[in-house]
Enzyme design. Structure first.
Site, PDB file in Angstrom:
ATOM      1  N   HIS A  75      17.458 -13.177 120.809  1.00 39.80           N
ATOM      2  CA  HIS A  75      16.945 -13.196 119.443  1.00 39.80           C
ATOM      3  C   HIS A  75      17.982 -13.702 118.451  1.00 39.80           C
ATOM      4  CE1 HIS A  75      13.553 -11.106 121.226  1.00 39.80           C
ATOM      5  NE2 HIS A  75      12.885 -11.742 120.289  1.00 39.80           N
ATOM      6  N   CYS A 131       3.523 -19.544 120.400  1.00 38.63           N
ATOM      7  CA  CYS A 131       4.441 -19.146 119.335  1.00 38.63           C
ATOM      8  C   CYS A 131       5.864 -18.950 119.848  1.00 38.63           C
ATOM      9  CB  CYS A 131       3.946 -17.897 118.620  1.00 38.63           C
ATOM     10  SG  CYS A 131       3.847 -16.463 119.696  1.00 38.63           S
TER      11      CYS A 131
HETATM   12  C1  PEP Z   1       7.981 -14.971 122.934  1.00 34.22           C
HETATM   13  O1  PEP Z   1       8.286 -14.127 123.777  1.00 34.22           O
HETATM   14  O2  PEP Z   1       7.821 -16.172 123.204  1.00 34.22           O
HETATM   15  C2  PEP Z   1       7.805 -14.586 121.521  1.00 34.22           C
HETATM   16  C3  PEP Z   1       7.310 -15.423 120.647  1.00 34.22           C
HETATM   17  O3  PEP Z   1       8.202 -13.339 121.146  1.00 34.22           O
HETATM   18  P1  PEP Z   1       9.708 -12.867 121.002  1.00 34.22           P
HETATM   19  O4  PEP Z   1      10.585 -14.085 121.077  1.00 34.22           O
HETATM   20  O5  PEP Z   1       9.836 -12.150 119.709  1.00 34.22           O
HETATM   21  O6  PEP Z   1       9.889 -11.961 122.184  1.00 34.22           O
END
Ligand code: PEP
Ligand code: MG
Length: 754
Positions: free
Chosen positions: A359, A674
């Site tokens: 993240h 996403c």
């Molecule tokens: C994903 O896992 O692709 C996502 C969009 O969620 P995050 O990156 O917050 O886990």
């Protein structure tokens, strides 16, 4: 043996220079293993030879002079095989090479282990004995452990150019390209370590809170120690991890903890002040003991207490101020740390740990901060040094010379010009050349800036990560606080969709006030699993979202980490309940809210196989390609060691994405992507060809992706996908679509190799 090992490891760590570290190691190892000789050979890779760097037992004058080609002798063999060699009668071995100048003739037994770092042989560590004997397993594991310790020290020295006797640094270092772009600025090192003496004694009038903070810090340090022990065990012999077990015992020692709590409750000290005072008392007691083993525990206790203090200090958010732009460097840059540095001062980021889809990396990309991860550097010595961060190819250049600096300044000017070109079109609708309208949405939540910056550009918000505001708080935000925040976001995007995801904590997104101790956090209590176990949190969040949607018609809600149908059903039931409660409440004052559409994230592979059943309970799907890739390939998205096999273009991932697109079409469910793949120029081309028409991405990708979409033609992409799906490796698929980017004049969007 363990105490001896600890002493040697400490000696290596504390020695002021590599040379002294090697001397200490050779002398102490010879003594501890009761052998006649211990020597260290270092690789001079370009000249394909080893140089005897330190010895205790061979002719001292030979150290620094004697060299041995890679393909000769037992030392050469250890290096070539990259494995340990243990011989009772070395001279009888065909590879044995007699070196008259070192006085080796009298030794018979030989135990040599390679000194390895990041798959490279940096040298060979050898012990020898006059009498002929076979070294046992304990000897082997002892030496392997020491070689691993030395490897880190040598690698750091190598970076500093010390091995080549240069006074400047080895300039270009390769890491993982975590966020594109170039940056030039001085390094600012974030080191959380605090010394006992740095703690100013302070009283507190809330002992309960202080005790709670202490407990949290203890839990976090336990997790840190577990992590360290694990890393130690992975890389070296099992015994060494025992050091951390000693630490764990100290940390949970009832007498120690009781006294700290007493100091908080009875004498009203703050948690940090109590830790400092009680630790100092314990250290004094240990140091006064006659048993050397117990005296040593004073050192351990100091280390443990300092870890505790660091955790205590950093559980509160700090205010950072800078006079000039900086490149943030740390052992591990977390999303929270990144979020705390003033954006206008942060031009680049370098993290020793973490990988492309951690993240912190996603946030760096959202903020448009070039980032390199997965390096191994002596951080303390880099403070204030001028750096070039090349996030396009994952390179870090330390103290570049003037011509390199000029070259990068030039590249930065060009990149700015290109951004201006792309930015100039960003408000235009994203329609392909053959007239297909594509929705380009924003991933928000990670940075407050992003929520407002794309107001005129994004078609809405495709993923609002609600956990981030939770992470930046000291306790759960109240329902009212949440409502206010959500309302502001919905109001920012009138008449455009805003998709809010329910809390996705766990994994690498822990809440500071809800420590979760797990061996496998990414396979643990995360996302919907956690919120269904805490319906009070879940309901309060849903109600806040619903209340915020009063007089706005644009809210949809999405569930993260869905694995089973029952989770979607439970999520739906709770949404019904929240909606009824809020509707009743609003009804009393004559207002009402629309029932929002509810969707599920497709990011756990299990979800791929229950799409037909799920279709009855959800209104839409959104593919989280970051987690889907992580779980399909069983590759931790945060781990730089496996970063090169984390690949969203892997045929398995590509086929899974294609399957979702087809099933969504069959069940007439809107579907979007996403994950980070949606913000990748090649990724978006592949996904469009599969049939996806909605993409949600971070702030800095939007202008670029719109620019690509406006130049692409679905008709031209279709045959490429057909061919691409037949490929058995990601490189082949990528090269097909890279060729297309070039064909439409966008080669500059491909990762450059300057
Ligand atoms: C994903 O896992 O692709 C996502 C969009 O969620 P995050 O990156 O917050 O886990
Ligand atoms: Mg995810």
């Amino acid at each position: 043996m363990l105490t001896a090992l600890r002493q040697i490891v400490e000696g290596v760590t504390l020695a002021p220079s590599l040379q002294e570290a090697m001397h200490t190691l050779a002398a102490q190892t010879r003594k501890a293993m009761e052998v006649d000789c211990c020597s260290i050979y270092l690789s001079e890779a370009q000249r394909r030879r080893y140089r005897l760097a330190a010895t205790d037992g061979l002719t001292p004058e030979a150290a620094g002079k004697t060299v041995l080609p890679f393909d000769e002798g037992l030392v050469g063999l250890v290096g070539r095989r990259e494995e340990l060699i243990n011989l009772a009668d070395a001279p009888a071995h065909p590879s044995f090479k007699y070196l008259p100048e070192v006085g080796e003739e009298e030794f018979h037994s030989f135990l040599g282990v390679p000194i390895m770092h990041q798959r490279r042989v940096l040298g060979v560590l050898v012990v020898q004995q006059r009498e002929s004997r076979q070294f046992d397993e304990t000897d082997e594991s002892f030496l392997v452990t020491l070689a691993a310790q030395l490897a880190g020290r040598i690698a750091h020295a190598e970076v500093k150019g010390i091995l080549l006797n240069q006074h400047h640094w080895r300039r270009t270092l390769k890491g993982v390209a975590a966020s594109p772009g170039l940056a030039i600025a001085k390094a600012w090192i974030w080191q959380p370590k605090l010394e006992l003496a740095q703690i100013n004694l302070k009283h507190s009038d809330d002992p309960e809170l202080q005790c709670e903070l202490l407990q949290q810090a203890v839990l976090q340090v336990q997790m840190d120690l577990d992590g360290l022990a694990l890393r130690f065990r992975e890389s070296v012999a099992k015994d060494s991890g025992a050091i951390f077990e000693i630490y764990q015992h100290l940390l949970t020692d009832p007498a120690y903890m009781r006294q700290i709590e007493q100091a908080i409750r009875q004498e009203s000290w703050s948690a940090a002040s109590a830790v400092r005072q009680v630790t100092e008392r314990f250290i004094a007691q240990f140091e006064a003991m006659s048993d050397p083993y117990l005296r040593e525990r004073a050192l351990d206790l100091r280390d443990v207490a300092q870890r505790l203090l660091s955790r205590l200090a950093h559980s509160h958010h700090e205010e950072y101020e800078f006079d000039e732009p900086v490149v943030l460097m740390a052992e591990e840059v977390t999303a929270t740390l990144l979020a705390e540095i003033p954006r206008d001062r942060l031009v680049g980021m370098v993290s020793m740990r973490g990988a492309v889809n951690s993240h912190a990396a996603i946030l760096a990309r959202a903020l448009g901060i070039p980032a390199v991860m997965g390096l191994d550097l002596p951080l303390a010595e880099l403070d204030q040094r001028l750096l070039v961060v090349d996030g396009n190819i994952g390179e870090l250049i330390i103290e570049p010379n003037p011509s390199v600096l000029e070259e990068y300044q030039q590249l930065i000017r060009q990149a700015k010009a290109f951004d201006a070109l792309v930015g100039g079109e960003s408000h235009l609708p994203s329609v392909t050349r053959d007239g297909v309208r594509i929705s380009v949405l924003l991933n928000a939540g990670l940075s407050v800036d992003s929520e407002n910056a794309m107001l005129d550009v994004a078609d809405g918000i495709g993923l609002y990560r609600t956990e981030i505001p939770f992470m930046l708080h000291d306790s759960f935000p109240s329902e009212q606080e949440q409502t206010t925040r959500y309302r502001a976001i919905l109001a920012n995007y009138p008449n455009r969709p805003v998709c809010m995801r329910t809390l996705d904590v766990g994994g690498d997104k822990p809440l500071p006030y809800l420590p979760i101790v797990e061996d496998n956090p990414f396979l643990g209590w995360r996302g919907i699993r956690l919120t269904l176990d805490h319906p009070e949190l879940f309901l309060s969040q849903l109600k806040a979202m619903l209340r915020a949607s009063e007089q706005q018609d644009n809210l949809s809600i999405m569930l993260p980490m869905v694995t089973s149908l029952s989770e979607v059903q439970a999520g739906r039931r709770l949404l019904d309940q929240a909606w009824l409660e809020v509707s009743e409440e609003l009804g009393r004052r004559g207002s009402s809210i629309r029932y929002p559409s509810l969707g599920a994230m497709i990011e756990v592979p299990a979800a791929l196989y229950i799409l037909p059943e799920m279709a009855a309970y959800v209104d839409f799907w959104s593919v989280g390609s970051n987690d889907l890739t992580q779980y399909l390939l069983a590759v931790d998205r945060n781990n730089s060691r496996v970063a090169d096999i984390y690949d969203a273009f892997h045929p398995a991932v590509i086929r899974a994405l294609y399957q979702v697109a087809n099933e969504a079409h069959q069940h007439a469910k809107p579907v979007s992507v996403c994950g980070e793949l949606a913000g990748d120029p090649l990724g978006v081309l592949v996904l469009m060809a599969m049939g996806y028409r909605r993409f949600s991405m971070n702030l800095s990708s939007i202008p670029k992706i719109k620019y690509v979409i406006r130049r692409a033609s679905l008709e031209e992409l279709q045959p490429l996908l057909e061919l691409g799906l037949k490929q058995d490796n990601s490189a082949a698929l990528k090269s097909l679509f890279s060729g297309y980017l070039e064909q439409i004049g966008l080669a500059s969007l491909l990762p450059s190799k300057h």
